[in-house]
Design a protein around this motif. Sequence first.
Motif, PDB file in Angstrom:
ATOM      1  N   SER A  11      44.966  28.702  47.955  1.00  7.89           N
ATOM      2  CA  SER A  11      44.729  30.069  47.476  1.00  7.89           C
ATOM      3  C   SER A  11      44.157  30.937  48.592  1.00  7.89           C
ATOM      4  O   SER A  11      43.190  30.559  49.231  1.00  7.89           O
ATOM      5  CB  SER A  11      43.748  30.076  46.302  1.00  7.89           C
ATOM      6  OG  SER A  11      43.428  31.433  45.991  1.00  7.89           O
ATOM      7  N   ARG A  13      42.533  33.549  48.070  1.00 13.15           N
ATOM      8  CA  ARG A  13      41.312  34.195  47.597  1.00 13.15           C
ATOM      9  C   ARG A  13      40.194  33.155  47.500  1.00 13.15           C
ATOM     10  O   ARG A  13      40.137  32.375  46.556  1.00 13.15           O
ATOM     11  CB  ARG A  13      41.564  34.863  46.237  1.00 13.15           C
ATOM     12  CG  ARG A  13      42.661  35.911  46.329  1.00 13.15           C
ATOM     13  CD  ARG A  13      42.632  36.895  45.205  1.00 13.15           C
ATOM     14  NE  ARG A  13      42.976  36.351  43.909  1.00 13.15           N
ATOM     15  CZ  ARG A  13      43.297  37.106  42.856  1.00 13.15           C
ATOM     16  NH1 ARG A  13      43.301  38.417  42.969  1.00 13.15           N
ATOM     17  NH2 ARG A  13      43.602  36.550  41.705  1.00 13.15           N
ATOM     18  N   ASN A  17      40.356  32.314  41.407  1.00 13.93           N
ATOM     19  CA  ASN A  17      40.337  31.377  40.282  1.00 13.93           C
ATOM     20  C   ASN A  17      40.546  29.926  40.707  1.00 13.93           C
ATOM     21  O   ASN A  17      39.873  29.024  40.205  1.00 13.93           O
ATOM     22  CB  ASN A  17      41.389  31.807  39.261  1.00 13.93           C
ATOM     23  CG  ASN A  17      41.062  33.185  38.700  1.00 13.93           C
ATOM     24  OD1 ASN A  17      39.904  33.473  38.382  1.00 13.93           O
ATOM     25  ND2 ASN A  17      42.065  34.053  38.601  1.00 13.93           N
ATOM     26  N   LEU A  88      49.426  29.712  40.889  1.00 12.43           N
ATOM     27  CA  LEU A  88      50.857  29.652  40.578  1.00 12.43           C
ATOM     28  C   LEU A  88      51.519  30.902  41.157  1.00 12.43           C
ATOM     29  O   LEU A  88      51.138  32.021  40.824  1.00 12.43           O
ATOM     30  CB  LEU A  88      51.046  29.614  39.055  1.00 12.43           C
ATOM     31  CG  LEU A  88      52.477  29.388  38.569  1.00 12.43           C
ATOM     32  CD1 LEU A  88      52.923  27.960  38.858  1.00 12.43           C
ATOM     33  CD2 LEU A  88      52.579  29.646  37.057  1.00 12.43           C
ATOM     34  N   TYR A  90      55.214  32.509  41.508  1.00 12.33           N
ATOM     35  CA  TYR A  90      56.618  32.417  41.072  1.00 12.33           C
ATOM     36  C   TYR A  90      56.955  31.006  40.592  1.00 12.33           C
ATOM     37  O   TYR A  90      57.871  30.373  41.056  1.00 12.33           O
ATOM     38  CB  TYR A  90      57.561  32.894  42.177  1.00 12.33           C
ATOM     39  CG  TYR A  90      57.437  34.388  42.413  1.00 12.33           C
ATOM     40  CD1 TYR A  90      57.955  35.291  41.490  1.00 12.33           C
ATOM     41  CD2 TYR A  90      56.760  34.886  43.513  1.00 12.33           C
ATOM     42  CE1 TYR A  90      57.794  36.657  41.675  1.00 12.33           C
ATOM     43  CE2 TYR A  90      56.603  36.253  43.713  1.00 12.33           C
ATOM     44  CZ  TYR A  90      57.127  37.131  42.790  1.00 12.33           C
ATOM     45  OH  TYR A  90      56.974  38.487  42.950  1.00 12.33           O
TER      46      TYR A  90
HETATM   47  C1  FMN Z   1      52.869  36.372  44.768  1.00 15.11           C
HETATM   48  C2  FMN Z   1      52.312  36.053  43.413  1.00 15.11           C
HETATM   49  C3  FMN Z   1      53.108  35.387  42.506  1.00 15.11           C
HETATM   50  C4  FMN Z   1      52.614  35.057  41.246  1.00 15.11           C
HETATM   51  N1  FMN Z   1      53.417  34.385  40.372  1.00 15.11           N
HETATM   52  C5  FMN Z   1      52.932  34.044  39.152  1.00 15.11           C
HETATM   53  C6  FMN Z   1      53.757  33.324  38.228  1.00 15.11           C
HETATM   54  O1  FMN Z   1      54.903  32.984  38.485  1.00 15.11           O
HETATM   55  N2  FMN Z   1      53.228  33.021  37.018  1.00 15.11           N
HETATM   56  C7  FMN Z   1      51.959  33.371  36.675  1.00 15.11           C
HETATM   57  O2  FMN Z   1      51.542  33.059  35.573  1.00 15.11           O
HETATM   58  N3  FMN Z   1      51.143  34.015  37.544  1.00 15.11           N
HETATM   59  C8  FMN Z   1      51.602  34.375  38.769  1.00 15.11           C
HETATM   60  N4  FMN Z   1      50.795  35.016  39.664  1.00 15.11           N
HETATM   61  C9  FMN Z   1      49.377  35.293  39.301  1.00 15.11           C
HETATM   62  C10 FMN Z   1      48.389  34.270  39.889  1.00 15.11           C
HETATM   63  O3  FMN Z   1      48.839  32.950  39.664  1.00 15.11           O
HETATM   64  C11 FMN Z   1      47.014  34.457  39.249  1.00 15.11           C
HETATM   65  O4  FMN Z   1      46.529  35.756  39.536  1.00 15.11           O
HETATM   66  C12 FMN Z   1      46.007  33.410  39.700  1.00 15.11           C
HETATM   67  O5  FMN Z   1      44.860  33.505  38.893  1.00 15.11           O
HETATM   68  C13 FMN Z   1      45.609  33.613  41.160  1.00 15.11           C
HETATM   69  O6  FMN Z   1      44.735  32.621  41.580  1.00 15.11           O
HETATM   70  P1  FMN Z   1      43.679  32.887  42.768  1.00 15.11           P
HETATM   71  O7  FMN Z   1      42.577  33.729  42.154  1.00 15.11           O
HETATM   72  O8  FMN Z   1      43.213  31.564  43.195  1.00 15.11           O
HETATM   73  O9  FMN Z   1      44.404  33.640  43.831  1.00 15.11           O
HETATM   74  C14 FMN Z   1      51.271  35.403  40.906  1.00 15.11           C
HETATM   75  C15 FMN Z   1      50.479  36.078  41.836  1.00 15.11           C
HETATM   76  C16 FMN Z   1      50.988  36.411  43.074  1.00 15.11           C
HETATM   77  C17 FMN Z   1      50.112  37.140  44.061  1.00 15.11           C
END
Ligand code: FMN
Length: 182
Positions: A11, A13, A17, A88, A90
């Motif tokens: 991640s 970030r 999360n 996640l 895509y």
């Molecule tokens: C490029 C990109 C693609 C994503 N694709 C999906 C997806 O296919 N399905 C989904 O449920 N969330 C998707 N998300 C949302 C992230 O999975 C979600 O915001 C997650 O909590 C991010 O985790 P992090 O806080 O560790 O970055 C996507 C986000 C980004 C930036």
Amino acid sequence: MGKKIVILNGSPRMKGNTSSLTAEFRRGAEEAGNEVREFFLPRMKINGCLGCWKGGKDPEHPCAQRDGMDEIYPVYREADVVVLASPLYYWSVSGFLKNAFDRLFAVAECDPDYRNPRKECVLIMAAEGTGFEESEYWYDRLGKHIGWKSLGKVLCGNVAQPGDTEGRPELKQAYDLGKTIY
Ligand SMILES: Cc1cc2nc3c(=O)[nH]c(=O)nc-3n(C[C@H](O)[C@H](O)[C@H](O)COP(=O)(O)O)c2cc1C
């Protein structure tokens, strides 16, 4: 004696999360006496696998490319448990995690039969929705085809922005899973 655990966190970030979940997992695992090392992959310079099949000649530097993976390889070799952590993206794991994972092939290249070292593993993921199926399929194949043994999965859906995991049961699930390892 505790186990050696390596977390590959894909991640970008650091306070997002995925990282909230790995922090809880880590807290449990360390309390149980394990040694945990977490790599925040997006902060490192890690190229994609070039598919050159020229690795495996020097166990100290198994890959033909030299980059941030050189820090990960020795920790990976020693690790009993590999935690694959990612948001996640895509319906799949992030490119950061996939790149690093593909590069572990260089360690398999050190074996004459291209066998990956046997590990236990954990999957930790966060997503805005709940479409984890493809990622689980990929992860489950590690068990089926390279002999890794899953210790569990923590899949936290319906979280989009940093802080959304607050109060979610998956945090405890991550902590408890870490705590069961020893
Ligand atoms: C490029 C990109 C693609 C994503 N694709 C999906 C997806 O296919 N399905 C989904 O449920 N969330 C998707 N998300 C949302 C992230 O999975 C979600 O915001 C997650 O909590 C991010 O985790 P992090 O806080 O560790 O970055 C996507 C986000 C980004 C930036």
